[in-house]
Scaffold this motif. Structure first.
Motif, PDB file in Angstrom:
ATOM      1  N   ALA A  83       0.836  -1.198   0.000  1.00  0.00           N
ATOM      2  CA  ALA A  83       0.000   0.000   0.000  1.00  0.00           C
ATOM      3  C   ALA A  83       0.880   1.261   0.000  1.00  0.00           C
ATOM      4  N   PRO A  84       0.338   2.363  -0.538  1.00  0.00           N
ATOM      5  CA  PRO A  84      -0.987   2.474  -1.163  1.00  0.00           C
ATOM      6  C   PRO A  84      -0.993   1.912  -2.582  1.00  0.00           C
ATOM      7  N   ARG A  85      -1.707   0.800  -2.771  1.00  0.00           N
ATOM      8  CA  ARG A  85      -1.797   0.194  -4.083  1.00  0.00           C
ATOM      9  C   ARG A  85      -2.507   1.144  -5.051  1.00  0.00           C
ATOM     10  N   GLY A  86      -2.016   1.185  -6.264  1.00  0.00           N
ATOM     11  CA  GLY A  86      -2.604   2.066  -7.265  1.00  0.00           C
ATOM     12  C   GLY A  86      -1.962   3.431  -7.339  1.00  0.00           C
ATOM     13  N   ALA A  87      -1.090   3.770  -6.388  1.00  0.00           N
ATOM     14  CA  ALA A  87      -0.374   5.048  -6.482  1.00  0.00           C
ATOM     15  C   ALA A  87       0.385   5.081  -7.807  1.00  0.00           C
ATOM     16  N   SER A  88       0.297   6.182  -8.520  1.00  0.00           N
ATOM     17  CA  SER A  88       0.822   6.209  -9.880  1.00  0.00           C
ATOM     18  C   SER A  88       1.674   7.440 -10.127  1.00  0.00           C
ATOM     19  N   SER A  89       2.402   7.377 -11.224  1.00  0.00           N
ATOM     20  CA  SER A  89       3.223   8.511 -11.639  1.00  0.00           C
ATOM     21  C   SER A  89       3.355   8.493 -13.159  1.00  0.00           C
ATOM     22  N   ARG A  90       3.258   9.656 -13.747  1.00  0.00           N
ATOM     23  CA  ARG A  90       3.485   9.808 -15.190  1.00  0.00           C
ATOM     24  C   ARG A  90       4.343  11.051 -15.385  1.00  0.00           C
ATOM     25  N   VAL A  91       5.491  10.856 -15.980  1.00  0.00           N
ATOM     26  CA  VAL A  91       6.447  11.937 -16.222  1.00  0.00           C
ATOM     27  C   VAL A  91       6.780  11.929 -17.705  1.00  0.00           C
ATOM     28  N   VAL A  92       6.632  13.079 -18.362  1.00  0.00           N
ATOM     29  CA  VAL A  92       6.978  13.213 -19.772  1.00  0.00           C
ATOM     30  C   VAL A  92       7.951  14.384 -19.903  1.00  0.00           C
ATOM     31  N   VAL A  93       9.119  14.114 -20.496  1.00  0.00           N
ATOM     32  CA  VAL A  93      10.126  15.166 -20.656  1.00  0.00           C
ATOM     33  C   VAL A  93      10.642  15.178 -22.087  1.00  0.00           C
TER      34      VAL A  93
END
Length: 240
Positions: free
Chosen positions: A146-156
């Motif tokens: 946990a926390p399950r589903g925590a996400s990240s999106r990085v675009v460079v």
């Protein structure tokens, strides 16, 4: 006395426990007051500061194996994506280091091994790195714990090579980890060539990993966005 910031390690690794390539590394950093993160650091360390501020780092990249020699090993299997949330520390001996609050990785075997043996806060996540010309997209969604589903999106968008300045050296020239290991704080040294740094433009950021680590999410865009094609890294033997 705190050691100076140097482009190469002041403590060369003589017996390597493991070797790795860190590739396609992007560094996002936010400046914060040191008192806001002091409680997250292991005993015997304090926030490392530059001009009165310390930093929260969000660092996505690809991990590749090189192979180790004799000595204690960091668990490692295969090639995978990783994103870490990290802080900057200095200990009573003046050694500067990194403290990882989370290391999301897409291979369950090294995640479990590192959690048990090295007490590093690895998390198992679904991750991807996609490159389209000079644009790189990193995505992450945590599977366990946990926390399950925590996400990240990085675009460079990766820009031209740059000469390191005082801030970029402070953030990237780190020659060890401070780790809370079974009731005591240990220092795990590393050694690698000088970073080849590029400017980078942040095109998109949607991140929940900083908050999932327990940190207050910084307000505003990162104060530093950098990219590196990567470096080969050797880890040494842990010490107090």
């Amino acid at each position: 006395m705190t050691e100076p910031v140097t482009p190469l390690t002041p403590r060369p690794v003589r017996i390597a426990s493991v070797g790795q390539w860190w590739r396609d590394v992007t560094f996002l950093h936010w400046a914060v007051p040191p008192e806001s993160v002091a409680g997250f650091l292991p005993a015997g360390t304090r926030p490392d500061t530059l001009n009165g501020l310390t930093y929260i780092g969000l660092v996505p990249f690809r991990m590749h194996p090189i192979g180790g020699t004799v000595g204690p090993r960091l668990p490692y299997v295969g090639t995978f994506c990783e994103t870490n949330v990290r802080l900057y520390s200095v200990d009573e001996a003046g050694r500067r280091g990194v403290v990882f609050l989370s290391l999301d990785a897409s291979r369950v075997v090294p995640v479990m091994g590192a959690r048990i043996s090295s007490r590093l806060p690895y998390k198992w996540s679904s991750m991807r790195l996609k490159r389209d010309g000079d644009v790189i997209t990193y995505t992450c969604r945590r599977l366990w714990p946990a926390p399950r589903g925590a996400s990240s999106r990085v675009v460079v968008r990766v820009g031209p090579a740059v000469e390191p300045d005082e801030l970029s050296r402070f953030l990237t020239a780190r020659w060890g980890l401070h780790v809370s290991w079974y009731g005591r704080t240990i220092y795990l040294p590393n050694d690698h060539p000088e970073w080849r740094l590029h400017s980078a433009e942040l095109l998109e950021l949607d991140d929940e990993l900083v908050a999932a680590a327990g940190l207050e999410v910084p307000v505003g865009p990162p104060v530093s966005v950098l990219h590196s094609p990567g470096v080969p890294v050797r880890f040494g033997v842990p010490s107090k």
